[in-house]
Design a protein around this motif. Sequence first.
Motif, PDB file in Angstrom:
ATOM      1  N   ALA A  49       0.822  -1.213   0.000  1.00 55.37           N
ATOM      2  CA  ALA A  49       0.000   0.000   0.000  1.00 55.37           C
ATOM      3  C   ALA A  49       0.853   1.260   0.000  1.00 55.37           C
ATOM      4  O   ALA A  49       1.966   1.288   0.547  1.00 55.37           O
ATOM      5  CB  ALA A  49      -0.938   0.007   1.201  1.00 55.37           C
ATOM      6  N   LEU A  50       0.337   2.297  -0.612  1.00 57.40           N
ATOM      7  CA  LEU A  50       0.948   3.627  -0.645  1.00 57.40           C
ATOM      8  C   LEU A  50      -0.145   4.638  -0.359  1.00 57.40           C
ATOM      9  O   LEU A  50      -1.211   4.603  -0.986  1.00 57.40           O
ATOM     10  CB  LEU A  50       1.554   3.892  -2.031  1.00 57.40           C
ATOM     11  CG  LEU A  50       1.969   5.333  -2.351  1.00 57.40           C
ATOM     12  CD1 LEU A  50       3.220   5.704  -1.570  1.00 57.40           C
ATOM     13  CD2 LEU A  50       2.210   5.503  -3.852  1.00 57.40           C
ATOM     14  N   LEU A  51       0.091   5.540   0.589  1.00 58.58           N
ATOM     15  CA  LEU A  51      -0.860   6.621   0.843  1.00 58.58           C
ATOM     16  C   LEU A  51      -0.520   7.798  -0.052  1.00 58.58           C
ATOM     17  O   LEU A  51       0.470   8.493   0.168  1.00 58.58           O
ATOM     18  CB  LEU A  51      -0.820   7.049   2.314  1.00 58.58           C
ATOM     19  CG  LEU A  51      -1.628   8.309   2.652  1.00 58.58           C
ATOM     20  CD1 LEU A  51      -3.101   8.145   2.302  1.00 58.58           C
ATOM     21  CD2 LEU A  51      -1.453   8.697   4.119  1.00 58.58           C
ATOM     22  N   GLY A  52      -1.328   8.002  -1.091  1.00 50.09           N
ATOM     23  CA  GLY A  52      -1.192   9.177  -1.935  1.00 50.09           C
ATOM     24  C   GLY A  52      -2.241  10.187  -1.513  1.00 50.09           C
ATOM     25  O   GLY A  52      -3.441   9.892  -1.516  1.00 50.09           O
ATOM     26  N   ILE A  53      -1.822  11.388  -1.146  1.00 49.65           N
ATOM     27  CA  ILE A  53      -2.748  12.352  -0.565  1.00 49.65           C
ATOM     28  C   ILE A  53      -2.368  13.771  -0.957  1.00 49.65           C
ATOM     29  O   ILE A  53      -1.200  14.084  -1.187  1.00 49.65           O
ATOM     30  CB  ILE A  53      -2.782  12.193   0.978  1.00 49.65           C
ATOM     31  CG1 ILE A  53      -3.982  12.932   1.579  1.00 49.65           C
ATOM     32  CG2 ILE A  53      -1.465  12.611   1.609  1.00 49.65           C
ATOM     33  CD1 ILE A  53      -4.259  12.552   3.022  1.00 49.65           C
ATOM     34  N   GLY A  54      -3.382  14.631  -1.062  1.00 47.79           N
ATOM     35  CA  GLY A  54      -3.167  16.029  -1.375  1.00 47.79           C
ATOM     36  C   GLY A  54      -4.276  16.874  -0.769  1.00 47.79           C
ATOM     37  O   GLY A  54      -5.192  16.358  -0.113  1.00 47.79           O
ATOM     38  N   PHE A  90      -0.194   4.479  11.569  1.00 45.72           N
ATOM     39  CA  PHE A  90       0.585   3.483  10.829  1.00 45.72           C
ATOM     40  C   PHE A  90       1.689   2.863  11.684  1.00 45.72           C
ATOM     41  O   PHE A  90       2.126   1.740  11.424  1.00 45.72           O
ATOM     42  CB  PHE A  90       1.236   4.096   9.595  1.00 45.72           C
ATOM     43  CG  PHE A  90       0.272   4.446   8.493  1.00 45.72           C
ATOM     44  CD1 PHE A  90      -0.948   3.818   8.368  1.00 45.72           C
ATOM     45  CD2 PHE A  90       0.603   5.420   7.549  1.00 45.72           C
ATOM     46  CE1 PHE A  90      -1.826   4.135   7.343  1.00 45.72           C
ATOM     47  CE2 PHE A  90      -0.268   5.736   6.513  1.00 45.72           C
ATOM     48  CZ  PHE A  90      -1.484   5.103   6.418  1.00 45.72           C
ATOM     49  N   THR A  91       2.179   3.596  12.688  1.00 42.89           N
ATOM     50  CA  THR A  91       3.384   3.170  13.402  1.00 42.89           C
ATOM     51  C   THR A  91       3.166   2.859  14.874  1.00 42.89           C
ATOM     52  O   THR A  91       4.059   2.296  15.515  1.00 42.89           O
ATOM     53  CB  THR A  91       4.478   4.246  13.292  1.00 42.89           C
ATOM     54  OG1 THR A  91       3.968   5.487  13.809  1.00 42.89           O
ATOM     55  CG2 THR A  91       4.903   4.449  11.840  1.00 42.89           C
ATOM     56  N   GLU A  92       2.014   3.233  15.432  1.00 39.62           N
ATOM     57  CA  GLU A  92       1.759   3.029  16.854  1.00 39.62           C
ATOM     58  C   GLU A  92       0.495   2.190  17.034  1.00 39.62           C
ATOM     59  O   GLU A  92      -0.515   2.441  16.386  1.00 39.62           O
ATOM     60  CB  GLU A  92       1.590   4.371  17.561  1.00 39.62           C
ATOM     61  CG  GLU A  92       2.773   5.315  17.404  1.00 39.62           C
ATOM     62  CD  GLU A  92       2.473   6.727  17.899  1.00 39.62           C
ATOM     63  OE1 GLU A  92       1.421   6.909  18.555  1.00 39.62           O
ATOM     64  OE2 GLU A  92       3.274   7.638  17.615  1.00 39.62           O
ATOM     65  N   HIS A 115       5.135  -3.653   6.923  1.00 42.34           N
ATOM     66  CA  HIS A 115       6.521  -3.228   7.100  1.00 42.34           C
ATOM     67  C   HIS A 115       6.680  -2.190   8.202  1.00 42.34           C
ATOM     68  O   HIS A 115       7.702  -1.488   8.252  1.00 42.34           O
ATOM     69  CB  HIS A 115       7.069  -2.684   5.787  1.00 42.34           C
ATOM     70  CG  HIS A 115       6.996  -3.659   4.652  1.00 42.34           C
ATOM     71  ND1 HIS A 115       7.666  -4.868   4.665  1.00 42.34           N
ATOM     72  CD2 HIS A 115       6.300  -3.626   3.477  1.00 42.34           C
ATOM     73  CE1 HIS A 115       7.408  -5.539   3.555  1.00 42.34           C
ATOM     74  NE2 HIS A 115       6.579  -4.805   2.818  1.00 42.34           N
ATOM     75  N   GLY A 116       5.692  -2.082   9.076  1.00 44.31           N
ATOM     76  CA  GLY A 116       5.792  -1.160  10.198  1.00 44.31           C
ATOM     77  C   GLY A 116       5.282   0.238   9.917  1.00 44.31           C
ATOM     78  O   GLY A 116       5.044   1.012  10.848  1.00 44.31           O
ATOM     79  N   ARG A 117       5.102   0.570   8.669  1.00 43.82           N
ATOM     80  CA  ARG A 117       4.558   1.861   8.265  1.00 43.82           C
ATOM     81  C   ARG A 117       4.139   1.768   6.802  1.00 43.82           C
ATOM     82  O   ARG A 117       4.457   0.783   6.125  1.00 43.82           O
ATOM     83  CB  ARG A 117       5.567   3.001   8.445  1.00 43.82           C
ATOM     84  CG  ARG A 117       6.834   2.840   7.609  1.00 43.82           C
ATOM     85  CD  ARG A 117       7.867   3.909   7.902  1.00 43.82           C
ATOM     86  NE  ARG A 117       7.395   5.225   7.558  1.00 43.82           N
ATOM     87  CZ  ARG A 117       7.489   5.781   6.355  1.00 43.82           C
ATOM     88  NH1 ARG A 117       8.042   5.098   5.353  1.00 43.82           N
ATOM     89  NH2 ARG A 117       7.058   6.998   6.122  1.00 43.82           N
ATOM     90  N   ILE A 118       3.437   2.777   6.328  1.00 46.06           N
ATOM     91  CA  ILE A 118       3.034   2.854   4.924  1.00 46.06           C
ATOM     92  C   ILE A 118       3.648   4.113   4.321  1.00 46.06           C
ATOM     93  O   ILE A 118       3.513   5.202   4.901  1.00 46.06           O
ATOM     94  CB  ILE A 118       1.502   2.876   4.789  1.00 46.06           C
ATOM     95  CG1 ILE A 118       0.923   1.525   5.221  1.00 46.06           C
ATOM     96  CG2 ILE A 118       1.070   3.195   3.351  1.00 46.06           C
ATOM     97  CD1 ILE A 118      -0.589   1.476   5.258  1.00 46.06           C
ATOM     98  N   PRO A 119       4.349   4.014   3.200  1.00 46.71           N
ATOM     99  CA  PRO A 119       4.942   5.205   2.601  1.00 46.71           C
ATOM    100  C   PRO A 119       3.883   6.211   2.165  1.00 46.71           C
ATOM    101  O   PRO A 119       2.770   5.839   1.797  1.00 46.71           O
ATOM    102  CB  PRO A 119       5.737   4.663   1.409  1.00 46.71           C
ATOM    103  CG  PRO A 119       5.161   3.310   1.146  1.00 46.71           C
ATOM    104  CD  PRO A 119       4.650   2.792   2.436  1.00 46.71           C
TER     105      PRO A 119
END
Length: 269
Positions: A49-54, A90-92, A115-119
């Motif tokens: 997964a990738l978080l794409g945001i604007g 994502f990390t906690e 993987h512990g977080r999402i880019p």
Amino acid sequence: MKRPTLLGALAARTDTARLGTLVTGVTYRRPAVLAKILSTLDVISGGRALLGIGAAWFDVEHHALGVPFPPVSERFEHLRDALEITSRMFTEPTSSYAGAHHTITDAHNAPAPIHGRIPVMIGGGGERKTFRLAAEYADELNAICNFVELPGKLEALQGHLDALERPRTDITVSTLGFLAIAETESEAQKILEPRLAPLGLDPAEVFADRATAEAMLGRIIWGGPDEVIDQVRRLMAVGLDALIVNMPFTHDADSVALAGETLTKALAG
């Protein structure tokens, strides 16, 4: 189509493709809900997964769907809140945050991303706000601009990175181009010609020579394989780390295959 639903379907049918949007407007979903959606996508896809945001821009769609569309300054406040909340979730395992517009209190997010977080990819063209947030939070920046503006955009990003003492190598910078490819340059030109008149452009003037065409067509990559390879390599030489294209003009299977073969050669080094 709603993109999270489509991405879930793609997750079941692909093995290596990254799965994200380019990009979702921050106004459409509460940040905590978005974090849960992306975390679920990440788990079912094996960590793709990738978080794409604007900050969102399409006011017509907002009004049509009944989604509030705040002033631009407020949308950027929402974006900062969303970046803070999603990064925490994502990390906690349990996280809290009180922002200008969004708050979470002991929010749980399980299972966690693989993987512990999402880019995070931030998309936009604003040098002052968008690029500052990208320098602060993002793994990737998709700079939305005409190609001739890219050197200035990269310089603006570097200024924000320097202020934060963050190395340029920490962030992947791409841009979005519109690809019109055919077996020959003249065939690609014919694909584009009918689309110029509604824009008030004279095809004879636009295609007077290659340099003129590239300048007037802004974000369009076009031609036969040789011309596309040359244009892509010149774009990358400006300082991009990646290039993203869509194909709004032709998207039949043969054109997509030709595009894939050609772009692979162009980016092979």
